[in-house]
Design a protein around this motif. Structure first.
Motif, short mmCIF file in Angstrom:
data_model
loop_
_atom_site.label_atom_id
_atom_site.label_comp_id
_atom_site.label_asym_id
_atom_site.label_seq_id
_atom_site.Cartn_x
_atom_site.Cartn_y
_atom_site.Cartn_z
N GLN A 93 0.97 -1.02 0.20
CA GLN A 93 0.05 -0.03 0.08
C GLN A 93 0.94 1.18 0.00
OE1 GLN A 93 -2.17 -0.63 3.38
NE2 GLN A 93 -0.82 0.28 4.93
N GLY A 94 0.34 2.25 -0.48
CA GLY A 94 0.97 3.72 -0.35
C GLY A 94 1.17 4.23 -1.99
N SER A 95 2.24 4.86 -2.19
CA SER A 95 2.21 5.72 -3.58
C SER A 95 3.76 5.15 -4.01
CB SER A 95 2.21 6.99 -3.41
OG SER A 95 1.13 7.41 -2.98
N LEU A 96 3.93 5.22 -5.32
CA LEU A 96 5.14 5.03 -5.97
C LEU A 96 5.33 5.87 -7.37
CD1 LEU A 96 7.12 2.65 -5.96
CD2 LEU A 96 5.80 1.23 -7.76
N LEU A 97 6.58 6.31 -7.34
CA LEU A 97 7.00 7.38 -8.44
C LEU A 97 8.25 6.58 -9.06
CD1 LEU A 97 6.25 9.99 -10.00
CD2 LEU A 97 8.07 10.94 -8.56
N VAL A 98 8.09 6.18 -10.36
CA VAL A 98 9.22 5.52 -11.03
C VAL A 98 9.92 6.54 -12.06
CG1 VAL A 98 10.13 3.62 -12.28
CG2 VAL A 98 8.02 3.26 -10.48
N VAL A 99 11.27 6.74 -11.84
CA VAL A 99 11.67 7.69 -12.76
C VAL A 99 12.82 7.12 -13.51
CG1 VAL A 99 12.89 9.89 -13.12
CG2 VAL A 99 11.19 9.63 -11.27
N PRO A 100 12.82 6.98 -15.00
CA PRO A 100 14.01 6.40 -15.59
C PRO A 100 15.33 7.31 -15.44
CG PRO A 100 11.88 6.51 -16.88
CD PRO A 100 11.56 7.14 -15.76
N LEU A 101 16.18 6.55 -15.64
CA LEU A 101 17.73 7.13 -15.46
C LEU A 101 18.21 6.83 -16.90
CD1 LEU A 101 19.33 5.50 -12.29
CD2 LEU A 101 18.73 7.97 -12.62
N GLY A 102 18.81 8.16 -17.51
CA GLY A 102 19.34 8.10 -18.83
C GLY A 102 19.49 9.29 -19.39
N GLY A 103 19.94 9.29 -20.61
CA GLY A 103 20.45 10.60 -21.39
C GLY A 103 20.75 10.15 -22.62
N SER A 104 20.73 11.14 -23.67
CA SER A 104 21.02 10.91 -25.07
C SER A 104 20.27 9.87 -25.60
CB SER A 104 22.47 10.56 -25.41
OG SER A 104 23.24 11.83 -24.58
N GLY A 105 18.73 9.67 -25.30
CA GLY A 105 18.11 8.65 -25.84
C GLY A 105 18.23 7.29 -25.15
#
Length: 182
Positions: A93-105
Motif C-alpha cells: 500500500q502507498g504511492s510509487l513514483l518510477v523515474v527512468p535514468l538516462g540521457g541521449s536517448g
C-alpha cells in the motif's frame, strides 16, 4: 549513493531504490536502496523485469512533449500495481513514483520512490522537483560510466602502444612471432 541519500531524506520519501542496467532491456540490478528493511537481500541482485510490469512500462514509455518521463502509482493497493514479485521489498500500500535514468536517448536504469501514503506523488510541482533531483543523479551516473569507458579505452591504447614499441624494436620474424605467442 549520495543522491539516494538526499532523496531518502526528503519528507515525502519513505523508501528509494536505484536499478542500473546496460539499456532498456536490462538486466537491471539493485545498486542502492534506502528505507528498506533488509537492503542487503536485494543489493547487487537482478530485478525481475516482467513485460507487463511497472518497471518495463516506465522504461519503454515515451512521454508526450512537455510532460515528465516518469510513472506514478497513486494507490498501490487499489491499482494492484506493481505486483509483489516485481518489487518484493515494496509494501502493498502507498504511492510509487518510477523515474527512468538516462540521457541521449538511452535508458540505463530507474529510481523508484515510495511513500506509505496514497496520493503522495499527485502534486505536479512535487513530481517536477523529484524528477529534477533524479535528473541530476542520472547525469552523474552517465558521467561516471563515460569516465569508466574512457579509462578502459586508455588502458587498451597503452597496451597497443607498448606492443607497437616492442614489435618495432625487434629485428627478425622469429622474434616478432615469439612476442605474439606470449
Amino acid at each position: 549513493n549520495f543522491g539516494l541519500e538526499a532523496l531518502w531524506h526528503l519528507p515525502e520519501i519513505d523508501s528509494v531504490a536505484a536499478l542500473l542496467g546496460e539499456d532498456e532491456l536490462g538486466p537491471f540490478r539493485y545498486v542502492g536502496m534506502r528505507g528498506i528493511a533488509d537492503p542487503f537481500a536485494f543489493l547487487g541482485k537482478e530485478s525481475p523485469l516482467p513485460l507487463w510490469g511497472i518497471l518495463a512500462h516506465a522504461l519503454v514509455h515515451r512521454p508526450a512533449p512537455g510532460t515528465l518521463d516518469c510513472l506514478s502509482i497513486n494507490n498501490i493497493l487499489d491499482e494492484g500495481k506493481p505486483l509483489p514479485e516485481e518489487f518484493p521489498w515494496l509494501p502493498a500500500q502507498g504511492s510509487l513514483l518510477v523515474v527512468p535514468l538516462g540521457g541521449s536517448g538511452k535508458t540505463i536504469g530507474s529510481v523508484i520512490l515510495y511513500n506509505r501514503r496514497t496520493g503522495a506523488f499527485r502534486n505536479e510541482n512535487r513530481q517536477r522537483f523529484l524528477y529534477a533531483i533524479v535528473g541530476y543523479l542520472s547525469r552523474a551516473l552517465l558521467e561516471i560510466r563515460i569516465h569508466e569507458q574512457s579509462v578502459r579505452l586508455v588502458r587498451h591504447l597503452l597496451s597497443l602502444q607498448l606492443l607497437t614499441r616492442t614489435m618495432t624494436s625487434l629485428n627478425s620474424i622469429e622474434s616478432i612471432l615469439g612476442v605474439l605467442r606470449e
